[in-house]
Design a protein around this motif. Structure first.
Motif, PDB file in Angstrom:
ATOM      1  N   GLY A 110      12.899  -6.101  -5.259  1.00 55.02           N
ATOM      2  CA  GLY A 110      11.635  -6.607  -4.205  1.00 55.02           C
ATOM      3  C   GLY A 110      11.953  -5.479  -3.144  1.00 55.02           C
ATOM      4  N   THR A 111      10.832  -5.525  -2.537  1.00 57.18           N
ATOM      5  CA  THR A 111      10.529  -4.431  -1.573  1.00 57.18           C
ATOM      6  C   THR A 111      11.454  -4.959  -0.046  1.00 57.18           C
ATOM      7  OG1 THR A 111       8.803  -3.778   0.203  1.00 57.18           O
ATOM      8  CG2 THR A 111       8.484  -6.169  -0.483  1.00 57.18           C
ATOM      9  N   THR A 112      11.757  -3.677   0.537  1.00 55.73           N
ATOM     10  CA  THR A 112      12.496  -3.907   1.756  1.00 55.73           C
ATOM     11  C   THR A 112      11.940  -4.631   3.078  1.00 55.73           C
ATOM     12  OG1 THR A 112      11.865  -1.697   2.582  1.00 55.73           O
ATOM     13  CG2 THR A 112      14.091  -1.997   1.145  1.00 55.73           C
ATOM     14  N   GLN A 113      10.562  -4.781   2.841  1.00 54.89           N
ATOM     15  CA  GLN A 113       9.837  -5.530   3.810  1.00 54.89           C
ATOM     16  C   GLN A 113      10.015  -7.100   3.969  1.00 54.89           C
ATOM     17  OE1 GLN A 113       6.036  -4.043   5.013  1.00 54.89           O
ATOM     18  NE2 GLN A 113       6.187  -1.935   4.043  1.00 54.89           N
ATOM     19  N   MET A 229       9.216  17.756 -13.783  1.00 51.60           N
ATOM     20  CA  MET A 229       9.705  17.257 -12.517  1.00 51.60           C
ATOM     21  C   MET A 229       8.618  16.196 -11.959  1.00 51.60           C
ATOM     22  SD  MET A 229      11.968  18.198  -9.258  1.00 51.60           S
ATOM     23  CE  MET A 229      13.193  18.469 -10.232  1.00 51.60           C
ATOM     24  N   HIS A 230       8.954  14.815 -11.942  1.00 49.45           N
ATOM     25  CA  HIS A 230       8.077  14.060 -11.632  1.00 49.45           C
ATOM     26  C   HIS A 230       8.155  13.472 -10.152  1.00 49.45           C
ATOM     27  CE1 HIS A 230       5.064  10.765 -12.026  1.00 49.45           C
ATOM     28  NE2 HIS A 230       5.807   9.834 -11.918  1.00 49.45           N
ATOM     29  N   TRP A 231       7.181  13.205  -9.366  1.00 51.04           N
ATOM     30  CA  TRP A 231       7.322  12.671  -7.919  1.00 51.04           C
ATOM     31  C   TRP A 231       6.510  11.270  -7.885  1.00 51.04           C
ATOM     32  CZ3 TRP A 231       6.305  15.098  -2.707  1.00 51.04           C
ATOM     33  CH2 TRP A 231       6.737  14.463  -1.707  1.00 51.04           C
ATOM     34  N   ASN A 232       6.938  10.155  -7.920  1.00 50.88           N
ATOM     35  CA  ASN A 232       6.324   8.993  -7.671  1.00 50.88           C
ATOM     36  C   ASN A 232       6.398   8.602  -6.389  1.00 50.88           C
ATOM     37  OD1 ASN A 232       4.819   6.598  -8.073  1.00 50.88           O
ATOM     38  ND2 ASN A 232       6.523   5.378  -8.539  1.00 50.88           N
ATOM     39  N   ILE A 233       5.305   8.594  -5.360  1.00 53.30           N
ATOM     40  CA  ILE A 233       5.514   8.048  -4.006  1.00 53.30           C
ATOM     41  C   ILE A 233       5.269   6.604  -3.785  1.00 53.30           C
ATOM     42  CG2 ILE A 233       4.880   8.548  -1.713  1.00 53.30           C
ATOM     43  CD1 ILE A 233       3.771  11.373  -2.682  1.00 53.30           C
ATOM     44  N   SER A 234       6.278   5.931  -4.337  1.00 54.33           N
ATOM     45  CA  SER A 234       6.022   4.394  -4.400  1.00 54.33           C
ATOM     46  C   SER A 234       7.024   3.643  -3.721  1.00 54.33           C
ATOM     47  CB  SER A 234       5.699   3.941  -5.893  1.00 54.33           C
ATOM     48  OG  SER A 234       5.737   2.486  -5.943  1.00 54.33           O
ATOM     49  N   ASP A 235       6.782   2.463  -3.261  1.00 56.16           N
ATOM     50  CA  ASP A 235       7.911   1.765  -2.694  1.00 56.16           C
ATOM     51  C   ASP A 235       8.622   1.190  -3.903  1.00 56.16           C
ATOM     52  OD1 ASP A 235       9.127  -1.021  -1.972  1.00 56.16           O
ATOM     53  OD2 ASP A 235       8.171  -0.737  -0.226  1.00 56.16           O
ATOM     54  N   THR A 236      10.005   1.279  -3.887  1.00 55.31           N
ATOM     55  CA  THR A 236      10.854   0.546  -4.954  1.00 55.31           C
ATOM     56  C   THR A 236      10.726  -0.682  -5.417  1.00 55.31           C
ATOM     57  OG1 THR A 236      12.613   0.283  -3.298  1.00 55.31           O
ATOM     58  CG2 THR A 236      12.712   2.338  -4.825  1.00 55.31           C
ATOM     59  N   GLY A 237      10.339  -1.713  -4.414  1.00 56.90           N
ATOM     60  CA  GLY A 237       9.869  -2.981  -4.629  1.00 56.90           C
ATOM     61  C   GLY A 237       8.921  -3.413  -5.598  1.00 56.90           C
ATOM     62  N   TRP A 238       7.959  -2.691  -5.839  1.00 52.21           N
ATOM     63  CA  TRP A 238       6.997  -2.922  -6.668  1.00 52.21           C
ATOM     64  C   TRP A 238       7.004  -2.458  -8.094  1.00 52.21           C
ATOM     65  CZ3 TRP A 238       4.109  -6.205  -3.906  1.00 52.21           C
ATOM     66  CH2 TRP A 238       3.970  -6.086  -2.282  1.00 52.21           C
ATOM     67  N   THR A 506       6.169 -13.315   7.888  1.00 47.83           N
ATOM     68  CA  THR A 506       6.283 -12.914   6.618  1.00 47.83           C
ATOM     69  C   THR A 506       6.568 -11.313   6.613  1.00 47.83           C
ATOM     70  OG1 THR A 506       4.919 -12.932   4.498  1.00 47.83           O
ATOM     71  CG2 THR A 506       3.677 -12.823   6.518  1.00 47.83           C
ATOM     72  N   ALA A 507       6.413 -10.985   5.620  1.00 46.51           N
ATOM     73  CA  ALA A 507       6.311  -9.284   5.520  1.00 46.51           C
ATOM     74  C   ALA A 507       5.544  -8.642   6.278  1.00 46.51           C
ATOM     75  CB  ALA A 507       6.463  -8.811   4.108  1.00 46.51           C
ATOM     76  N   PRO A 508       5.982  -7.531   7.085  1.00 47.93           N
ATOM     77  CA  PRO A 508       5.010  -6.910   8.005  1.00 47.93           C
ATOM     78  C   PRO A 508       3.509  -6.382   7.240  1.00 47.93           C
ATOM     79  CG  PRO A 508       7.293  -6.187   8.679  1.00 47.93           C
ATOM     80  CD  PRO A 508       7.267  -6.934   7.172  1.00 47.93           C
TER      81      PRO A 508
END
Length: 542
Positions: A110-113, A229-238, A506-508
């Motif tokens: 889940g997201t930290t939000q 080397m891969h960079w995924n700029i994504s929230d870990t909750g999704w 709810t989440a911001p």
């Protein structure tokens, strides 16, 4: 940086591709431990905003996950039990993912939000037995913990907390010998809460074959190889994190670049791309829109060779500016929380800007009509995946514990994605919009029901309707149409007060960035609000 793509002939690859799923599969045992046979092989290069750098090999990850699996087992967590993991980009997120898969526990990220209310709903709906999180979320969980009776274990990272096990101390004490669970490919592995238009978030349940199926995400779309080397700029909750921060790259043995930060900073991101040997990058369209607002001529991109975007179509202007600066075309991809990559602008294809690309090998993706017939080219219809006679790998098992909801997304031989598109004469898919009212903003899915429910808790709100509204930076944002309770008058002060209220309830990220006070709302004869009418009005002003 030139190198041969994993897919050089799209038609041949699509034609010849066959799913060969083993009866038993465990991603931790099969993939993480495979790459760990080379003790030097880099799994991640982690940096934070203070300049801290930590490198972890696959062997480090393998051992850490075995220690955590032993800790969880000693605390009574069993195969099939649900473990909630709510963490930002801490290394422990990757260790927890690997440990839970290794022992056959069911992951619920889940997201930290999330708010305390969200955590309570998720813990009780999934009957989670354990939560692993940081101090900030732990404080929110403590407020509702007495209502979450199934959660027997609470583990906190970074610093100790009363009433919680401290991750570092407990994991350090555990043995790094652990026998990986013999999980069947069709055993439950991972559950994602995903927003719909009606009711609370539903649980999309995936089996262990989901990790196996992400080989098409990693190999064909991300085009990764062991030396990348891969960079995924994504929230870990999704689910995007499962796609591009876990299964996709590690199916291919690629290292991951991870930037731990509490906010997205375009300048910082561009500096990191200049400094570190990132070869492949994945980001939501919002990320690219913010990056191209910077003066890209000030930066060098010495190693970058491939970029992808997902979540919504990206404007051709952005793709053009980025290509001039980096030499990389941002290639779109299409899929859902419920699936792996379903269509993509794969590197061997001639990109058509604004198109989602062509269907992924292993998937019969089509645009169909109301009766389940495949539509001719350039005819709008529902995007669907053929599931009979052969169900493709990587498609979710069900909406857990909700058979009616699960049944509602099938039409004859097809799984309906809930999105609409058309296909051109050459097989390229063109996204039209969602057939329901889910709002996609900055890569997040937001169900109007959740926002409307939060709005109604404010005394000034008598009734509301929430829809998407066009926005230059985010693609679309949440807009609320509000009928006020008698005695209240619309003002800038009230507008801000309502926005702040939603952020708390709810989440911001779900709060309405736009609010319009109105006298009436359009409704059907049965009294349902016609969100479609409001949404169409918003988008016609664009």
């Amino acid at each position: 940086m030139s190198q041969t793509s994993n897919m050089t002939d799209y038609d041949k690859t699509y034609e010849e591709f066959k799913w060969e799923v083993p009866e038993y599969f465990n991603f931790a045992g099969e993939m993480i431990d495979k790459w760990a046979q080379d003790p030097e092989k880099l799994a991640m290069w982690w940096v934070d905003d203070d300049g801290t750098e930590i490198k972890k090999t696959f062997l480090d990850l393998s051992k850490a996950s075995k220690k955590l699996a032993n800790l969880l087992t000693s605390r009574g967590v069993k195969k099939g039990d649900v473990v909630m993991v709510i963490l930002p980009r801490n290394i422990e997120w990757w260790e927890t993912f690997t440990a839970c898969i290794r022992m056959g526990a069911l992951l619920a990220p889940g997201t930290t939000q999330l708010t305390g209310k969200d955590l309570e709903y998720r813990a009780n709906t999934s009957e989670a037995v354990c939560i692993i999180t940081n101090n900030e979320i732990a404080a929110k969980f403590d407020e509702v913990a007495d209502k979450c009776t199934t959660v027997k274990n609470k583990i906190v990272i970074t610093e100790p907390r009363d009433g919680w096990l401290f991750y570092t101390d407990e994991v350090d004490k555990a043995s790094d010998e652990f026998e990986t669970a013999k999980t069947r490919s069709d055993d439950n592995c991972l559950v994602y809460f995903t927003s719909g238009t009606v009711g609370l978030p539903k649980m999309a349940l995936h089996t262990h074959s989901y990790g196996f199926a992400h080989q098409v995400t990693g190999r064909f779309w991300l085009d990764l190889k062991p030396e990348d080397m891969h960079w995924n700029i994504s929230d870990t909750g999704w689910a995007k994190a499962a796609w591009s921060s876990y299964f996709g790259p590690w199916n291919c043995g690629a290292a991951q670049f991870i930037h731990y930060t509490d906010r997205f900073d375009p300048k910082k991101t561009l500096n990191l791309l200049s400094k570190y040997p990132v070869t492949v990058m994945c980001g939501a369209p919002t990320i690219y829109r913010m990056l191209v607002l910077e003066d890209l001529s000030q930066y060098k991109f010495p190693t970058l060779r491939h970029c992808v975007g997902a979540g919504e179509p990206l404007n051709p202007e952005i793709i053009d500016v980025w290509k001039k600066a980096t030499g990389c075309t941002i290639r779109d991809g299409y899929g859902q929380t419920e699936t792996v990559i379903l269509a993509g602008s794969f590197p061997c294809l001639e990109p058509r800007f604004g198109s989602m690309g062509k269907r992924t090998p292993g998937f019969d993706l089509q645009v169909i009509d109301e009766d389940g017939n495949v539509l001719p080219p350039n005819t709008e219809g529902d995007i669907a995946v053929r599931v009979k006679p052969n169900r493709p790998v990587g498609l979710f098992k069900e909406y857990w514990k909700e058979p009616d909801r699960t049944a509602s997304v099938y039409r004859g031989d097809w799984y309906l994605t809930g999105d609409r598109a058309y296909v051109d004469e050459d097989g390229y898919f063109w996204f039209v919009g969602r057939s329901d009212d889910v709002i996609l903003t900055s890569g997040y899915r937001i169900g109007p029901f959740e926002v409307e429910s939060a709005l109604l808790e404010h005394p000034a709100v008598a009734e509301s309707a929430v829809v998407s509204s066009p926005d230059e930076t985010r693609g679309e944002v949440v807009k609320a149409f509000i009928i006020l309770t008698p005695g209240y008058t619309g003002s800038d002060e009230l507008l801000k007060e309502i926005q702040d209220h939603v952020k708390k309830v709810t989440a911001p990220y779900k709060y309405p960035r736009k609010i319009e006070f109105c006298e009436t709302l359009p409704k059907t004869i049965s009294g349902k609000i016609r969100r479609v009418e409001l949404r169409n009005n918003e988008w016609s002003k664009k």
